[in-house]
Design a protein around this motif. Structure first.
Motif, PDB file in Angstrom:
ATOM      1  N   TYR A 185       0.838  -1.196   0.000  1.00  0.00           N
ATOM      2  CA  TYR A 185       0.000   0.000   0.000  1.00  0.00           C
ATOM      3  C   TYR A 185       0.872   1.245   0.000  1.00  0.00           C
ATOM      4  O   TYR A 185       1.959   1.257   0.583  1.00  0.00           O
ATOM      5  CB  TYR A 185      -0.898   0.041   1.240  1.00  0.00           C
ATOM      6  N   ARG A 186       0.373   2.292  -0.644  1.00  0.00           N
ATOM      7  CA  ARG A 186       0.964   3.624  -0.567  1.00  0.00           C
ATOM      8  C   ARG A 186       0.099   4.436   0.377  1.00  0.00           C
ATOM      9  O   ARG A 186      -1.095   4.608   0.136  1.00  0.00           O
ATOM     10  CB  ARG A 186       0.906   4.313  -1.923  1.00  0.00           C
ATOM     11  N   VAL A 187       0.698   4.947   1.440  1.00  0.00           N
ATOM     12  CA  VAL A 187      -0.027   5.762   2.407  1.00  0.00           C
ATOM     13  C   VAL A 187       0.460   7.205   2.236  1.00  0.00           C
ATOM     14  O   VAL A 187       1.601   7.523   2.548  1.00  0.00           O
ATOM     15  CB  VAL A 187       0.220   5.277   3.853  1.00  0.00           C
ATOM     16  N   TYR A 188      -0.401   8.063   1.703  1.00  0.00           N
ATOM     17  CA  TYR A 188      -0.074   9.483   1.513  1.00  0.00           C
ATOM     18  C   TYR A 188      -0.431  10.233   2.783  1.00  0.00           C
ATOM     19  O   TYR A 188      -1.496  10.023   3.355  1.00  0.00           O
ATOM     20  CB  TYR A 188      -0.873  10.072   0.344  1.00  0.00           C
ATOM     21  N   PHE A 189       0.462  11.133   3.209  1.00  0.00           N
ATOM     22  CA  PHE A 189       0.181  11.946   4.391  1.00  0.00           C
ATOM     23  C   PHE A 189       0.612  13.382   4.157  1.00  0.00           C
ATOM     24  O   PHE A 189       1.494  13.663   3.356  1.00  0.00           O
ATOM     25  CB  PHE A 189       0.868  11.360   5.642  1.00  0.00           C
ATOM     26  N   ALA A 190      -0.037  14.296   4.859  1.00  0.00           N
ATOM     27  CA  ALA A 190       0.211  15.729   4.684  1.00  0.00           C
ATOM     28  C   ALA A 190       1.528  16.133   5.333  1.00  0.00           C
ATOM     29  O   ALA A 190       1.839  15.709   6.439  1.00  0.00           O
ATOM     30  CB  ALA A 190      -0.930  16.526   5.296  1.00  0.00           C
ATOM     31  N   THR A 191       2.286  16.949   4.625  1.00  0.00           N
ATOM     32  CA  THR A 191       3.503  17.529   5.195  1.00  0.00           C
ATOM     33  C   THR A 191       3.386  19.043   5.325  1.00  0.00           C
ATOM     34  O   THR A 191       4.180  19.675   5.990  1.00  0.00           O
ATOM     35  CB  THR A 191       4.736  17.204   4.326  1.00  0.00           C
ATOM     36  N   LYS A 192       2.381  19.614   4.668  1.00  0.00           N
ATOM     37  CA  LYS A 192       2.155  21.053   4.759  1.00  0.00           C
ATOM     38  C   LYS A 192       0.668  21.312   4.565  1.00  0.00           C
ATOM     39  O   LYS A 192       0.068  20.804   3.626  1.00  0.00           O
ATOM     40  CB  LYS A 192       2.957  21.777   3.688  1.00  0.00           C
ATOM     41  N   ARG A 252      -6.384  23.399   3.594  1.00  0.00           N
ATOM     42  CA  ARG A 252      -6.117  22.737   2.330  1.00  0.00           C
ATOM     43  C   ARG A 252      -4.729  22.103   2.418  1.00  0.00           C
ATOM     44  O   ARG A 252      -3.755  22.769   2.755  1.00  0.00           O
ATOM     45  CB  ARG A 252      -6.150  23.731   1.182  1.00  0.00           C
ATOM     46  N   VAL A 253      -4.645  20.820   2.119  1.00  0.00           N
ATOM     47  CA  VAL A 253      -3.361  20.128   2.120  1.00  0.00           C
ATOM     48  C   VAL A 253      -2.605  20.574   0.882  1.00  0.00           C
ATOM     49  O   VAL A 253      -3.080  20.416  -0.236  1.00  0.00           O
ATOM     50  CB  VAL A 253      -3.555  18.596   2.116  1.00  0.00           C
ATOM     51  N   SER A 254      -1.414  21.157   1.092  1.00  0.00           N
ATOM     52  CA  SER A 254      -0.682  21.679  -0.047  1.00  0.00           C
ATOM     53  C   SER A 254       0.508  20.811  -0.445  1.00  0.00           C
ATOM     54  O   SER A 254       0.993  20.927  -1.558  1.00  0.00           O
ATOM     55  CB  SER A 254      -0.222  23.113   0.228  1.00  0.00           C
ATOM     56  N   GLU A 255       0.994  19.970   0.442  1.00  0.00           N
ATOM     57  CA  GLU A 255       2.103  19.081   0.100  1.00  0.00           C
ATOM     58  C   GLU A 255       1.918  17.734   0.780  1.00  0.00           C
ATOM     59  O   GLU A 255       1.431  17.678   1.906  1.00  0.00           O
ATOM     60  CB  GLU A 255       3.441  19.676   0.536  1.00  0.00           C
ATOM     61  N   THR A 256       2.305  16.670   0.081  1.00  0.00           N
ATOM     62  CA  THR A 256       2.221  15.332   0.652  1.00  0.00           C
ATOM     63  C   THR A 256       3.482  14.532   0.350  1.00  0.00           C
ATOM     64  O   THR A 256       4.182  14.805  -0.621  1.00  0.00           O
ATOM     65  CB  THR A 256       1.023  14.536   0.082  1.00  0.00           C
ATOM     66  N   ASP A 257       3.759  13.567   1.190  1.00  0.00           N
ATOM     67  CA  ASP A 257       4.767  12.539   0.962  1.00  0.00           C
ATOM     68  C   ASP A 257       4.037  11.215   1.117  1.00  0.00           C
ATOM     69  O   ASP A 257       2.878  11.191   1.513  1.00  0.00           O
ATOM     70  CB  ASP A 257       5.899  12.618   2.001  1.00  0.00           C
ATOM     71  N   TYR A 258       4.721  10.120   0.807  1.00  0.00           N
ATOM     72  CA  TYR A 258       4.065   8.835   0.999  1.00  0.00           C
ATOM     73  C   TYR A 258       5.045   7.777   1.459  1.00  0.00           C
ATOM     74  O   TYR A 258       6.253   7.903   1.293  1.00  0.00           O
ATOM     75  CB  TYR A 258       3.316   8.378  -0.258  1.00  0.00           C
ATOM     76  N   VAL A 259       4.486   6.727   2.059  1.00  0.00           N
ATOM     77  CA  VAL A 259       5.246   5.588   2.544  1.00  0.00           C
ATOM     78  C   VAL A 259       4.653   4.348   1.897  1.00  0.00           C
ATOM     79  O   VAL A 259       3.434   4.203   1.830  1.00  0.00           O
ATOM     80  CB  VAL A 259       5.146   5.477   4.086  1.00  0.00           C
ATOM     81  N   VAL A 260       5.531   3.462   1.414  1.00  0.00           N
ATOM     82  CA  VAL A 260       5.070   2.192   0.849  1.00  0.00           C
ATOM     83  C   VAL A 260       5.338   1.099   1.871  1.00  0.00           C
ATOM     84  O   VAL A 260       6.460   0.969   2.364  1.00  0.00           O
ATOM     85  CB  VAL A 260       5.800   1.873  -0.475  1.00  0.00           C
ATOM     86  N   VAL A 261       4.297   0.347   2.219  1.00  0.00           N
ATOM     87  CA  VAL A 261       4.409  -0.724   3.217  1.00  0.00           C
ATOM     88  C   VAL A 261       3.645  -1.962   2.743  1.00  0.00           C
ATOM     89  O   VAL A 261       2.726  -1.858   1.950  1.00  0.00           O
ATOM     90  CB  VAL A 261       3.861  -0.288   4.595  1.00  0.00           C
TER      91      VAL A 261
END
Length: 85
Positions: A4-11, A24-33
């Motif tokens: 799974y790719r889990v996208y989360f807000a960084t900004k 409003r979420v303006s930036e995201t990163d993600y983790v693959v698990v």
């Protein structure tokens, strides 16, 4: 187990309009698990993210299945907004 790719807000951009506060979420990163289901994926992703460095609460924006060939771990979104938003 699936990947799974889990996208989360960084900004998060917070603004007000008349009498409402909006975010409003303006930036995201993600983790693959690799996980059994989406809830398990979020739990594993949270363990991989340095919450002190993030400087804000862990806020998942979306969870998607990842291709089997994708490397597991933290991936920076390079300042892009989350997909489909």
């Amino acid at each position: 187990m699936k990947k799974y790719r889990v996208y989360f807000a960084t900004k998060v951009h917070v603004f007000t309009t008349w009498f409402r506060r909006k975010e409003r979420v303006s930036e995201t990163d993600y983790v693959v698990v690799s996980a059994h289901n989406e809830a398990h994926a979020v739990k594993l992703a949270r363990a991989q993210v340095n919450l002190d460095e993030l400087g804000m609460p862990f806020r998942v924006t979306q969870v998607r299945e990842a291709p089997e060939g994708e490397d597991e771990g933290y991936h920076q979104g390079s300042g892009a907004t989350s997909p489909d938003r």
